[in-house]
Design a protein around this motif. Structure first.
Motif, PDB file in Angstrom:
ATOM      1  N   LYS A  96       0.824  -1.205   0.000  1.00  0.00           N
ATOM      2  CA  LYS A  96       0.000   0.000   0.000  1.00  0.00           C
ATOM      3  C   LYS A  96       0.858   1.255   0.000  1.00  0.00           C
ATOM      4  O   LYS A  96       1.922   1.288   0.622  1.00  0.00           O
ATOM      5  CB  LYS A  96      -0.904   0.039   1.243  1.00  0.00           C
ATOM      6  CG  LYS A  96      -2.023  -0.985   1.259  1.00  0.00           C
ATOM      7  CD  LYS A  96      -2.899  -0.798   2.488  1.00  0.00           C
ATOM      8  CE  LYS A  96      -4.063  -1.771   2.495  1.00  0.00           C
ATOM      9  NZ  LYS A  96      -4.932  -1.582   3.684  1.00  0.00           N
TER      10      LYS A  96
ATOM     11  N   THR B 153      -3.471   4.729   1.713  1.00  0.00           N
ATOM     12  CA  THR B 153      -4.594   3.783   1.795  1.00  0.00           C
ATOM     13  C   THR B 153      -4.812   3.032   0.493  1.00  0.00           C
ATOM     14  O   THR B 153      -5.662   2.148   0.425  1.00  0.00           O
ATOM     15  CB  THR B 153      -5.885   4.538   2.154  1.00  0.00           C
ATOM     16  OG1 THR B 153      -6.160   5.530   1.145  1.00  0.00           O
ATOM     17  CG2 THR B 153      -5.754   5.227   3.512  1.00  0.00           C
ATOM     18  N   PHE B 154      -4.023   3.371  -0.547  1.00  0.00           N
ATOM     19  CA  PHE B 154      -4.201   2.734  -1.851  1.00  0.00           C
ATOM     20  C   PHE B 154      -3.404   1.443  -1.914  1.00  0.00           C
ATOM     21  O   PHE B 154      -2.179   1.446  -1.742  1.00  0.00           O
ATOM     22  CB  PHE B 154      -3.765   3.674  -2.969  1.00  0.00           C
ATOM     23  CG  PHE B 154      -3.801   3.047  -4.341  1.00  0.00           C
ATOM     24  CD1 PHE B 154      -5.014   2.767  -4.956  1.00  0.00           C
ATOM     25  CD2 PHE B 154      -2.624   2.719  -4.992  1.00  0.00           C
ATOM     26  CE1 PHE B 154      -5.051   2.178  -6.209  1.00  0.00           C
ATOM     27  CE2 PHE B 154      -2.646   2.129  -6.251  1.00  0.00           C
ATOM     28  CZ  PHE B 154      -3.870   1.861  -6.854  1.00  0.00           C
ATOM     29  N   GLU B 155      -4.082   0.334  -2.168  1.00  0.00           N
ATOM     30  CA  GLU B 155      -3.415  -0.948  -2.315  1.00  0.00           C
ATOM     31  C   GLU B 155      -3.039  -1.161  -3.778  1.00  0.00           C
ATOM     32  O   GLU B 155      -3.888  -1.083  -4.665  1.00  0.00           O
ATOM     33  CB  GLU B 155      -4.305  -2.090  -1.822  1.00  0.00           C
ATOM     34  CG  GLU B 155      -3.611  -3.438  -1.855  1.00  0.00           C
ATOM     35  CD  GLU B 155      -4.374  -4.510  -1.103  1.00  0.00           C
ATOM     36  OE1 GLU B 155      -4.236  -5.693  -1.466  1.00  0.00           O
ATOM     37  OE2 GLU B 155      -5.123  -4.157  -0.161  1.00  0.00           O
TER      38      GLU B 155
END
Length: 278
Positions: A47, A50-52
């Motif tokens: 990540k 919060t972006f995977e």
């Protein structure tokens, strides 16, 4: 204002003919430069904030890719960003000089960052907590090797040590390559002021970051006015937004397009070129 364009292989694909066609299109439309990103490895659950990140995204090696598209005639070659702590600077000095020589002196927008994925650092055997100091020392080593002559140069540091090394070829008609610093943190801004030829924070950073870059440069005995300031934007950039960026001291804007087909990319790049008279 200078204008660059980014090419993201994870989203546009890794077809070599398409990559070359995009670079040629950007050159035809008057863009100054083309940038490629880097991830060396990914893994499930990686990540950024919060972006995977989908682990199967195909990130080509940016320097190999830039060398491949150096058959263009004019466009400058850049990275946005190269993960400097994960490269040994002795090897990297050779690779960068090679791309610069083969492109006739166009590997001039190297932008380096630290990386945000602990698992990526671990896979390469780099202590994630020390990657900032490692990057600082790597910048010194790169410049030392590029400037060194036949008598060789030596270095003894925290991460790298060597004696009487000779690294040829040199960058094309130059004793060093510009190194821009990426990252939107205060440490990145200070690194740009102390060591960089420019600052490329990406996104929409606090305008105070550029003030910190300039102040740090002055404190380090460097001329802040010699530093370039690069920011990102989308292909639908308006003249009004460009005026705001110019007022903030920005000297280069790197735009990106969400289009994946070459025909749609041609339309968007052509429209942009006409909008700003490239």
């Amino acid at each position: 204002m200078k204008f660059g364009i980014s090419y993201s292989t994870p989203y546009y694909g890794v077809d070599p003919q398409k990559i070359v066609a995009f670079a040629q299109l950007a050159e035809e439309c008057g863009f100054e430069s083309i940038y490629l990103p880097e991830h060396i490895v990914l893994y499930p659950g990686a990540k950024v904030g919060t972006f995977e990140i989908p682990p199967a995204l195909p990130y080509l090696d940016p320097l190999d890719c830039l060398s491949f598209i150096a058959a263009t005639e004019r466009i400058l070659l850049g990275t946005g960003v190269l993960l400097l702590p994960y490269h040994h600077p002795v090897i990297l000095a050779k690779r960068l000089a090679t791309v610069d020589v083969l492109s006739g002196g166009r590997m001039r927008l190297l932008t380096v960052g630290l990386g945000a994925l602990p698992g990526e650092a671990e896979a390469i055997g780099v202590d994630f907590a020390t990657r900032g100091r490692r990057a600082d020392e790597a910048i010194d080593v790169l410049r030392l090797l590029w400037a060194g002559g036949e008598e060789g140069v030596s270095h003894s540091g925290e991460f790298f040590t060597f004696t009487d090394l000779v690294s040829f070829p040199k960058p094309h008609q130059a004793t060093h390559l510009p190194i821009h610093v990426g990252g939107s943190s205060r440490p990145a801004a200070r690194r740009a002021g102390r060591l960089g030829n420019g600052y490329f924070p990406g996104g929409r950073p606090d305008p105070a970051q550029w003030d910190l870059v300039r102040a740090t440069a002055a404190e380090s005995g460097r001329d802040p006015d010699t530093l370039e300031y690069t920011r990102t934007a989308t292909i639908d950039l308006s003249p009004e937004r460009l005026a705001d960026l110019t007022a903030e001291g920005v000297t280069r804007v790197v735009v990106s397009t969400s289009a994946t087909s070459l025909d749609q990319q041609r339309k968007e790049l052509t429209d942009f070129s006409h909008r700003f008279g490239l």
